[in-house]
Design an enzyme around this catalytic site. Structure first.
Site, PDB file in Angstrom:
ATOM      1  N   GLU A  25      -6.330   4.905   8.280  1.00 35.06           N
ATOM      2  CA  GLU A  25      -6.088   6.321   7.963  1.00 35.06           C
ATOM      3  C   GLU A  25      -7.344   6.964   7.391  1.00 35.06           C
ATOM      4  O   GLU A  25      -7.610   8.138   7.630  1.00 35.06           O
ATOM      5  CB  GLU A  25      -4.898   6.435   6.984  1.00 35.06           C
ATOM      6  CG  GLU A  25      -3.591   6.132   7.707  1.00 35.06           C
ATOM      7  CD  GLU A  25      -2.520   5.479   6.852  1.00 35.06           C
ATOM      8  OE1 GLU A  25      -2.626   5.500   5.609  1.00 35.06           O
ATOM      9  OE2 GLU A  25      -1.569   4.924   7.445  1.00 35.06           O
ATOM     10  N   SER A  65       4.102  -2.163  10.141  1.00 35.49           N
ATOM     11  CA  SER A  65       5.566  -2.246  10.256  1.00 35.49           C
ATOM     12  C   SER A  65       6.120  -3.618   9.855  1.00 35.49           C
ATOM     13  O   SER A  65       7.082  -4.101  10.456  1.00 35.49           O
ATOM     14  CB  SER A  65       6.023  -1.854  11.660  1.00 35.49           C
ATOM     15  OG  SER A  65       5.626  -0.521  11.947  1.00 35.49           O
ATOM     16  N   ASN A 114       0.871  -1.177   0.000  1.00 33.32           N
ATOM     17  CA  ASN A 114       0.000   0.000   0.000  1.00 33.32           C
ATOM     18  C   ASN A 114       0.905   1.223   0.000  1.00 33.32           C
ATOM     19  O   ASN A 114       1.523   1.528   1.017  1.00 33.32           O
ATOM     20  CB  ASN A 114      -0.893  -0.035   1.251  1.00 33.32           C
ATOM     21  CG  ASN A 114      -1.715   1.236   1.405  1.00 33.32           C
ATOM     22  OD1 ASN A 114      -1.784   2.059   0.491  1.00 33.32           O
ATOM     23  ND2 ASN A 114      -2.334   1.394   2.566  1.00 33.32           N
ATOM     24  N   TRP A 115       0.963   1.878  -1.159  1.00 33.26           N
ATOM     25  CA  TRP A 115       1.882   3.018  -1.265  1.00 33.26           C
ATOM     26  C   TRP A 115       1.357   4.276  -0.580  1.00 33.26           C
ATOM     27  O   TRP A 115       2.077   5.267  -0.456  1.00 33.26           O
ATOM     28  CB  TRP A 115       2.148   3.330  -2.748  1.00 33.26           C
ATOM     29  CG  TRP A 115       3.123   2.380  -3.388  1.00 33.26           C
ATOM     30  CD1 TRP A 115       3.853   1.398  -2.781  1.00 33.26           C
ATOM     31  CD2 TRP A 115       3.485   2.359  -4.779  1.00 33.26           C
ATOM     32  NE1 TRP A 115       4.654   0.763  -3.700  1.00 33.26           N
ATOM     33  CE2 TRP A 115       4.445   1.330  -4.939  1.00 33.26           C
ATOM     34  CE3 TRP A 115       3.111   3.095  -5.903  1.00 33.26           C
ATOM     35  CZ2 TRP A 115       5.012   1.025  -6.174  1.00 33.26           C
ATOM     36  CZ3 TRP A 115       3.678   2.786  -7.124  1.00 33.26           C
ATOM     37  CH2 TRP A 115       4.621   1.763  -7.256  1.00 33.26           C
ATOM     38  N   LYS A 116       0.092   4.277  -0.205  1.00 28.81           N
ATOM     39  CA  LYS A 116      -0.513   5.474   0.404  1.00 28.81           C
ATOM     40  C   LYS A 116      -0.246   6.687  -0.502  1.00 28.81           C
ATOM     41  O   LYS A 116      -0.217   6.515  -1.716  1.00 28.81           O
ATOM     42  CB  LYS A 116       0.017   5.669   1.833  1.00 28.81           C
ATOM     43  CG  LYS A 116      -0.115   4.378   2.648  1.00 28.81           C
ATOM     44  CD  LYS A 116       0.185   4.523   4.111  1.00 28.81           C
ATOM     45  CE  LYS A 116       0.025   3.170   4.803  1.00 28.81           C
ATOM     46  NZ  LYS A 116       0.238   3.230   6.245  1.00 28.81           N
ATOM     47  N   HIS A 130      -9.281   1.387   5.517  1.00 30.07           N
ATOM     48  CA  HIS A 130      -7.962   1.586   6.133  1.00 30.07           C
ATOM     49  C   HIS A 130      -8.099   2.550   7.318  1.00 30.07           C
ATOM     50  O   HIS A 130      -8.873   3.499   7.273  1.00 30.07           O
ATOM     51  CB  HIS A 130      -6.979   2.139   5.105  1.00 30.07           C
ATOM     52  CG  HIS A 130      -5.569   2.047   5.568  1.00 30.07           C
ATOM     53  ND1 HIS A 130      -5.041   2.941   6.474  1.00 30.07           N
ATOM     54  CD2 HIS A 130      -4.594   1.140   5.310  1.00 30.07           C
ATOM     55  CE1 HIS A 130      -3.784   2.595   6.734  1.00 30.07           C
ATOM     56  NE2 HIS A 130      -3.488   1.505   6.040  1.00 30.07           N
ATOM     57  N   GLY A 149       3.178  -1.063   4.138  1.00 31.94           N
ATOM     58  CA  GLY A 149       3.250   0.360   3.807  1.00 31.94           C
ATOM     59  C   GLY A 149       4.684   0.771   3.519  1.00 31.94           C
ATOM     60  O   GLY A 149       5.185   0.610   2.401  1.00 31.94           O
ATOM     61  N   GLY A 150       5.375   1.277   4.535  1.00 28.19           N
ATOM     62  CA  GLY A 150       6.724   1.826   4.374  1.00 28.19           C
ATOM     63  C   GLY A 150       7.681   0.937   3.584  1.00 28.19           C
ATOM     64  O   GLY A 150       8.340   1.403   2.640  1.00 28.19           O
ATOM     65  N   GLU A 173      -4.834  -4.762  10.803  1.00 32.55           N
ATOM     66  CA  GLU A 173      -3.764  -3.782  10.954  1.00 32.55           C
ATOM     67  C   GLU A 173      -3.938  -3.042  12.284  1.00 32.55           C
ATOM     68  O   GLU A 173      -4.707  -2.073  12.355  1.00 32.55           O
ATOM     69  CB  GLU A 173      -3.820  -2.752   9.811  1.00 32.55           C
ATOM     70  CG  GLU A 173      -3.654  -3.362   8.433  1.00 32.55           C
ATOM     71  CD  GLU A 173      -3.147  -2.321   7.428  1.00 32.55           C
ATOM     72  OE1 GLU A 173      -2.110  -2.590   6.818  1.00 32.55           O
ATOM     73  OE2 GLU A 173      -3.755  -1.261   7.286  1.00 32.55           O
ATOM     74  N   GLY A 225       3.261   2.286  10.642  1.00 33.55           N
ATOM     75  CA  GLY A 225       4.220   3.369  10.451  1.00 33.55           C
ATOM     76  C   GLY A 225       5.007   3.724  11.700  1.00 33.55           C
ATOM     77  O   GLY A 225       5.666   4.759  11.742  1.00 33.55           O
TER      78      GLY A 225
HETATM   79  P1  13P Z   1       3.465   0.306   7.551  1.00 34.55           P
HETATM   80  O1  13P Z   1       3.947  -0.973   6.917  1.00 34.55           O
HETATM   81  O2  13P Z   1       4.184   1.533   7.046  1.00 34.55           O
HETATM   82  O3  13P Z   1       3.384   0.211   9.023  1.00 34.55           O
HETATM   83  O4  13P Z   1       1.938   0.523   7.031  1.00 34.55           O
HETATM   84  C1  13P Z   1       1.046  -0.533   7.121  1.00 34.55           C
HETATM   85  C2  13P Z   1      -0.203  -0.124   6.424  1.00 34.55           C
HETATM   86  O5  13P Z   1      -0.906   0.765   6.871  1.00 34.55           O
HETATM   87  C3  13P Z   1      -0.555  -0.831   5.187  1.00 34.55           C
HETATM   88  O6  13P Z   1      -1.848  -0.544   4.793  1.00 34.55           O
END
Ligand code: 13P
Length: 253
Positions: free
Chosen positions: A99, A213, A9-11, A97, A234-235, A167, A173
């Site tokens: 966020e 993470s 997920n590149w956000k 999600h 994500g990251g 999640e 993050g």
């Molecule tokens: P991180 O891997 O950066 O913690 O993000 C996870 C995430 O929110 C994937 O949707």
């Protein structure tokens, strides 16, 4: 047998040329891999869906959107419909999600409506759930997970395909990963809920991903848990070497 799903997920990250560079390199890295038991998915920002989808057409990975609107079409400036995603043959879409729940006040009800729109258009939802740090500290994690499942999947025919992503918000993050035991406990709870509310088959066939993470160092110990079927990353999915190495780990399991 459930496949392992490694999804990035590149956000709201990556610029046009970075997208091209990443995806061509990922393509090369996957070329020699046997992906019979692993599905690789990249969820770029919506402006890059067409570009990403064109590159994916000649490669072994698939594309997912990061969001969709809960209405069919009409005067919703800036929004994207499930029919639009379907018209571009996008097979997956993230919904719910944390966020989006936090910054855009998305309720279980809206998420449920989005999920149904995706199903009407034969797109597989990657449905996210997870508790905040406060909720974990209050010892109400399980209640939160069950209420998000009940709300988000209300009247949903899960046989039409749903991927669930657990999640924990406190692990997103932050570099703080849930321990394999903490993650497995909640994944087992979700699987049990699926069996009680649907059937043993549905429970056995529904992929449940972990997100928060996840990185090349911890991916293996998480993936070997019996109810963890992959990751929503994500990251570490912004770095093609790290992401490819996580795919390689999944292939070796
Ligand atoms: P991180 O891997 O950066 O913690 O993000 C996870 C995430 O929110 C994937 O949707």
């Amino acid at each position: 047998m459930r496949k392992i799903i490694i999804a990035g997920n590149w956000k709201m990250n990556m610029l046009f040329t970075e997208v091209e560079d990443f995806l061509f390199e990922l393509s090369d890295n996957l070329e020699e891999k046997n992906l019979n038991s692993v599905e690789v998915v990249i969820c770029p920002p919506s402006v890059y869906l067409e570009l990403s989808s064109d590159i994916a057409d000649d490669s072994k990975f698939f594309i997912g959107a990061q969001n969709v609107n809960d209405n069919s079409n009409g005067a919703y400036t800036g929004e994207i419909s499930a029919a639009m995603l379907d018209s571009m043959d996008i097979p997956y879409c993230i919904i719910g999600h944390s966020e989006r729940r936090k910054y855009y006040a998305e309720s279980d009800e809206v998420i449920n409506a989005k999920l149904k729109k995706l199903h009407e258009n034969e797109i597989v939802p990657i449905f996210c759930i997870g508790e905040t740090l406060t909720q974990r500290e209050q010892n109400i994690t399980k209640d939160i997970i069950l209420s998000q499942l009940n709300g988000g999947l209300k009247d949903v025919k899960i046989e039409d395909n749903v991927i669930i992503a657990y999640e924990p918000v406190w692990a997103i993050g932050t570099g703080k990963t849930a321990t394999p035991a903490q993650a497995q406990e909640i994944h087992a709870l979700i699987r049990e809920w699926l069996e009680e509310n649907y059937s043993k088959d549905v429970s056995g066939n529904t992929p449940i991903l972990y997100g928060g993470s996840m990185n090349p160092e911890n991916v293996k110990e998480l993936l070997i848990q019996p109810d963890i079927d992959g990751g929503l990353i994500g990251g570490a999915a912004l770095d093609v070497s790290k992401f490819s190495s996580m795919v390689a780990t999944a292939v070796e399991l």
